[in-house]
Scaffold this motif. Structure first.
Motif, mmCIF file in Angstrom:
data_model
loop_
_atom_site.group_PDB
_atom_site.id
_atom_site.type_symbol
_atom_site.label_atom_id
_atom_site.label_comp_id
_atom_site.label_asym_id
_atom_site.label_seq_id
_atom_site.Cartn_x
_atom_site.Cartn_y
_atom_site.Cartn_z
ATOM 1 N N GLY A 1 7.442 19.642 2.748
ATOM 2 C CA GLY A 1 6.923 18.319 2.392
ATOM 3 C C GLY A 1 5.570 18.215 3.032
ATOM 4 N N GLY A 2 4.953 17.084 2.826
ATOM 5 C CA GLY A 2 5.368 15.787 2.402
ATOM 6 C C GLY A 2 6.263 15.073 3.423
ATOM 7 N N CYS A 3 6.574 13.861 3.010
ATOM 8 C CA CYS A 3 7.420 13.018 3.859
ATOM 9 C C CYS A 3 8.747 13.694 4.181
ATOM 10 N N PHE A 4 9.250 14.502 3.249
ATOM 11 C CA PHE A 4 10.526 15.181 3.494
ATOM 12 C C PHE A 4 10.464 16.008 4.786
ATOM 13 N N ASP B 1 -4.680 18.679 2.102
ATOM 14 C CA ASP B 1 -3.416 19.302 1.686
ATOM 15 C C ASP B 1 -2.530 18.435 0.797
ATOM 16 N N GLU B 2 -3.072 17.338 0.301
ATOM 17 C CA GLU B 2 -2.448 16.611 -0.816
ATOM 18 C C GLU B 2 -3.559 15.932 -1.599
ATOM 19 N N TRP B 3 -3.675 16.259 -2.871
ATOM 20 C CA TRP B 3 -4.653 15.576 -3.718
ATOM 21 C C TRP B 3 -4.130 15.525 -5.155
ATOM 22 N N ALA C 1 -1.157 18.302 -5.257
ATOM 23 C CA ALA C 1 0.160 17.656 -5.157
ATOM 24 C C ALA C 1 0.618 17.228 -6.559
ATOM 25 N N GLN C 2 1.724 17.885 -7.036
ATOM 26 C CA GLN C 2 2.408 19.028 -6.501
ATOM 27 C C GLN C 2 2.511 20.090 -7.597
ATOM 28 N N LEU C 3 3.133 21.219 -7.254
ATOM 29 C CA LEU C 3 3.097 22.381 -8.151
ATOM 30 C C LEU C 3 3.813 22.189 -9.482
ATOM 31 N N PHE D 1 15.328 12.613 2.112
ATOM 32 C CA PHE D 1 14.384 11.557 2.505
ATOM 33 C C PHE D 1 14.128 10.585 1.351
ATOM 34 N N TRP D 2 14.058 11.108 0.109
ATOM 35 C CA TRP D 2 13.623 10.295 -1.032
ATOM 36 C C TRP D 2 14.776 9.561 -1.718
ATOM 37 N N ILE D 3 15.959 9.570 -1.114
ATOM 38 C CA ILE D 3 17.157 9.060 -1.825
ATOM 39 C C ILE D 3 16.970 7.667 -2.408
ATOM 40 N N ASN E 1 0.852 -1.179 0.000
ATOM 41 C CA ASN E 1 0.000 0.000 0.000
ATOM 42 C C ASN E 1 0.896 1.241 0.000
ATOM 43 N N ARG E 2 0.280 2.451 0.052
ATOM 44 C CA ARG E 2 1.072 3.667 -0.095
ATOM 45 C C ARG E 2 2.033 3.855 1.066
ATOM 46 N N ARG E 3 1.533 3.504 2.254
ATOM 47 C CA ARG E 3 2.394 3.645 3.429
ATOM 48 C C ARG E 3 3.627 2.752 3.284
ATOM 49 N N GLY F 1 3.492 18.138 11.654
ATOM 50 C CA GLY F 1 3.791 16.838 11.067
ATOM 51 C C GLY F 1 3.086 16.647 9.733
ATOM 52 N N ASN F 2 3.372 15.526 9.128
ATOM 53 C CA ASN F 2 2.774 15.137 7.849
ATOM 54 C C ASN F 2 2.602 13.627 7.841
ATOM 55 N N GLU F 3 1.445 13.162 7.441
ATOM 56 C CA GLU F 3 1.193 11.718 7.363
ATOM 57 C C GLU F 3 1.792 11.015 8.587
ATOM 58 N N SER F 4 1.374 11.456 9.746
ATOM 59 C CA SER F 4 1.939 10.933 10.995
ATOM 60 C C SER F 4 1.560 9.475 11.219
ATOM 61 N N THR G 1 4.774 22.275 -2.526
ATOM 62 C CA THR G 1 6.125 22.074 -3.076
ATOM 63 C C THR G 1 6.975 21.341 -2.043
ATOM 64 N N GLU G 2 7.562 20.263 -2.465
ATOM 65 C CA GLU G 2 8.365 19.436 -1.552
ATOM 66 C C GLU G 2 9.785 19.294 -2.113
ATOM 67 N N HIS G 3 10.723 19.096 -1.235
ATOM 68 C CA HIS G 3 12.082 18.756 -1.684
ATOM 69 C C HIS G 3 12.030 17.311 -2.169
ATOM 70 N N HIS H 1 -5.700 12.519 -0.269
ATOM 71 C CA HIS H 1 -6.315 11.506 -1.140
ATOM 72 C C HIS H 1 -5.673 11.542 -2.523
ATOM 73 N N TYR H 2 -5.029 10.449 -2.861
ATOM 74 C CA TYR H 2 -4.498 10.276 -4.213
ATOM 75 C C TYR H 2 -5.374 9.267 -4.946
ATOM 76 N N ALA H 3 -5.637 9.540 -6.228
ATOM 77 C CA ALA H 3 -6.336 8.568 -7.072
ATOM 78 C C ALA H 3 -5.256 7.801 -7.822
HETATM 79 O O1 AHR Z 1 3.377 13.980 -2.659
HETATM 80 C C1 AHR Z 1 4.250 12.892 -2.551
HETATM 81 C C2 AHR Z 1 4.187 12.212 -1.188
HETATM 82 O O2 AHR Z 1 2.929 11.623 -1.011
HETATM 83 C C3 AHR Z 1 4.314 13.121 0.008
HETATM 84 O O3 AHR Z 1 5.630 13.359 0.348
HETATM 85 C C4 AHR Z 1 3.643 12.343 1.098
HETATM 86 O O4 AHR Z 1 3.078 13.171 2.082
HETATM 87 C C5 AHR Z 1 2.624 11.496 0.356
HETATM 88 O O5 AHR Z 1 2.701 10.173 0.728
#
Ligand code: AHR
Length: 553
Positions: free
Chosen positions: A103-106, A351-353, A401-403, A128-130, A3-5, A215-218, A58-60, A288-290
């Motif tokens: 971020g985001g996870c960053f 704050d993320e779609w 998500a994202q610019l 974070f995304w390395i 899954n996404r997590r 935090g984000n996606e805690s 905008t995320e790094h 929510h991502y589709a």
């Molecule tokens: O937008 C990409 C990633 O999706 C974000 O870093 C995270 O919050 C989500 O899982």
């Protein structure tokens, strides 16, 4: 099955719409050659549309910051203090109200102190995304150079006229560092050592950052907390944060899509300390991502994803179905929140779609999570913004998500090349909704009928939203049908149209998109609409987004 997590974990480890019916109105309309009807109820306001519903993120991550927003002050690419000028110009056009960062996870891996002070002293850190990066990714995406930090971000926001929204690190920094970041941004000129550091960076005056994410996606990359644990952390991080005379709007990390337990667990735990706790929370962040185009075959995060630019009509409808779920999610989480926060002091922040496809359509090879938005994504985005407008009273903010150079990008850029995607055009067409009164609107149209793996499936025929500023009515309409136009009468209950102008985004090819070499394949077209007896007659082309600007009598 992933899954996404787990996707994020793996990367780290190494690798309802308005229910419409064929109402009576349609038969009257049919007599005049219309097959569809839109009715706007001038006297039924749903609430004021917060401009922040048209927010950005905008995320790094990949090419979003480095190459997207930031080219550096020494670049040949036209820039203002390192920030890409063309992006600034475009964002002014769409009246960008707010940008979320870093971020985001960053965010939950980021030490804000690394990104301030003289450039030559800023450390290089592992991003974070390395682990998701690849051979083609530039070093700056893997090892964060910290050339772009708080000062540069706030400058970017000032250039475009947007409010900054900063997401604090709850997973790997103590609460004191959150307070210090607030102090750095908001303490008065000359008041603290950090205010003096800010002054050295060019701003004696405080940045007055109002929006702070705790935090984000805690539930995942932001700490792997249970909702109860996170509620305790939220209380601790948000207790007695210095305000410096300006109230802060704190946004708590909300659920992933339909994770009702996360919302219930958090609210239940918060209320144990009494309902006054809710006055500390400005927003509850839903993501929510589709992404699942498997039509029920799998829930695996990798296998379920579809292609961004090669797709069949059934995939077009499927991504819209997946995206439209956000309406039910807003309603569902709102209800759960209300079981505890009976006065609904806390509002939702999406704050993320956006849609999320599998890799392969990157405009710049090596930019992870970059995809090339097509007309399908414009229709998806318009549908989503209409949903937000229709729930204006429940939502404070939303951030696409994202610019740039990532997922549902409004813009793609690489070095001196830049292009506005069909999604970017939608944001320009919808900008007029900001600050308007959202009006109840009914849509009646023949539904789309299609074959979904041998079974008949249906999707709504027309949908949208309407808002009013004085005598100016903006009605935005999506026709999702890949081949059929809709002949429509647009009537205004409680008023009448004097004139109407339509801006439409469409294309004969549903896969159409803008590229660095063909920047104007999908661009909005403007045309006056026919007005008869106060009613607008309009043809909504197949696979289109339309913004109808109506001047009332
Ligand atoms: O937008 C990409 C990633 O999706 C974000 O870093 C995270 O919050 C989500 O899982």
């Amino acid at each position: 099955m992933k899954n996404r997590r787990e996707f994020v974990q793996t990367a780290l480890a190494g690798a309802a719409g308005l229910a419409f019916s064929r109402c009576a109105g349609i038969s009257a309309a049919a007599a005049q050659g219309f097959d569809s009807r839109v009715e706007i109820l001038l006297d039924e306001s749903i609430g004021s549309i917060s401009p922040d519903l048209y927010g950005h993120f905008t995320e790094h991550l990949g090419g979003t910051i480095y190459d997207g927003v930031w080219v550096g002050p020494k670049s040949k690419v036209p820039n203002t203090g390192g920030i890409r000028n063309e992006l600034v110009d475009q964002m002014r056009k769409i009246k960008a109200p707010v940008v979320r960062y870093p971020g985001g996870c960053f965010a939950d891996s980021y030490d804000w102190r690394d990104g301030i002070g003289p450039f030559e002293k800023r450390p290089r850190r592992t991003n974070f995304w390395i682990e998701a990066e690849n051979d083609k990714s530039p070093a700056s995406h893997k090892y964060e150079p910290n050339e772009f930090g708080t000062n540069e971000f706030v400058r970017f926001c000032k250039l475009i006229g947007a409010e900054p929204y900063l997401a604090a690190n709850v997973r790997s920094l103590p609460a004191s560092e959150f307070y210090r970041w607030v102090e750095y941004c908001n303490s008065p000129a000359g008041s603290t050592t950090l205010a003096e550091e800010r002054a050295k960076a060019g701003s004696a005056q405080p940045y007055n950052v109002r929006y702070w994410g705790v935090g984000n996606e805690s539930w995942g990359c932001g700490g792997n907390f249970t909702p109860q644990e996170y509620a305790a952390e939220f209380r601790r991080y948000s207790a007695w944060v210095p305000h410096y005379g300006r109230s802060l709007s704190l946004i708590a990390s909300g659920p992933n899509s339909d994770d009702w337990n996360w919302t219930r667990g958090f609210f239940e735990e918060m209320v144990r300390k009494g309902p006054s706790q809710f006055s500390t929370i400005y927003g509850w962040a839903l993501h929510h991502y589709a992404w699942n185009l498997s039509r029920g075959r799998t829930a695996d995060w990798e296998k379920g994803k579809g292609e961004a630019i090669q797709f069949d009509p059934v995939d077009w409808y499927e991504i819209l179905r997946e995206g439209e779920r956000v309406e039910g999610l807003i309603l569902g989480h709102w209800q759960v929140m209300g079981e505890f926060d009976r006065e609904h002091r806390v509002k939702i922040v999406v704050d993320e779609w956006g849609p999320w496809y599998r890799p392969g359509s990157e405009a710049t090879p090596g930019d992870i999570l970059e995809q090339s938005p097509t007309l399908r994504d414009a229709v998806f985005s318009a549908m989503t913004l209409d949903i937000f407008n229709r729930h204006a009273g429940k939502l404070h903010m939303a951030n696409c998500a994202q610019l740039i150079n990532c997922l549902n990008s409004l813009y793609l850029a690489h070095e001196d090349r830049f292009v506005v995607t069909p999604v970017g055009h939608v944001f320009e067409m919808y900008a007029g909704h900001q600050g308007g009164a959202s009006l109840r609107t009914s849509f009646s149209a023949p539904s789309v009928q299609y074959d979904r793996d041998g079974k008949p499936a249906a999707f709504w025929g027309l949908n949208g939203s309407a808002s009013l500023h004085g005598k100016d009515l903006l009605v935005t309409v999506v026709n999702p049908h890949t081949t059929q136009a809709r002949e429509t009468e647009v009537a205004i209950r409680g008023g009448s149209a004097n004139s109407a102008m339509a801006v439409t985004l469409s294309h004969a090819d549903i896969h159409a998109r803008n590229t660095f070499d063909n920047r104007e394949s999908v661009i909005p077209q403007k045309k006056a609409s026919v007005v008869r007896n106060g009613i607008v007659a309009h043809t909504f082309p197949a696979a289109s987004v339309t913004a109808l600007s109506i001047r009332l009598t």
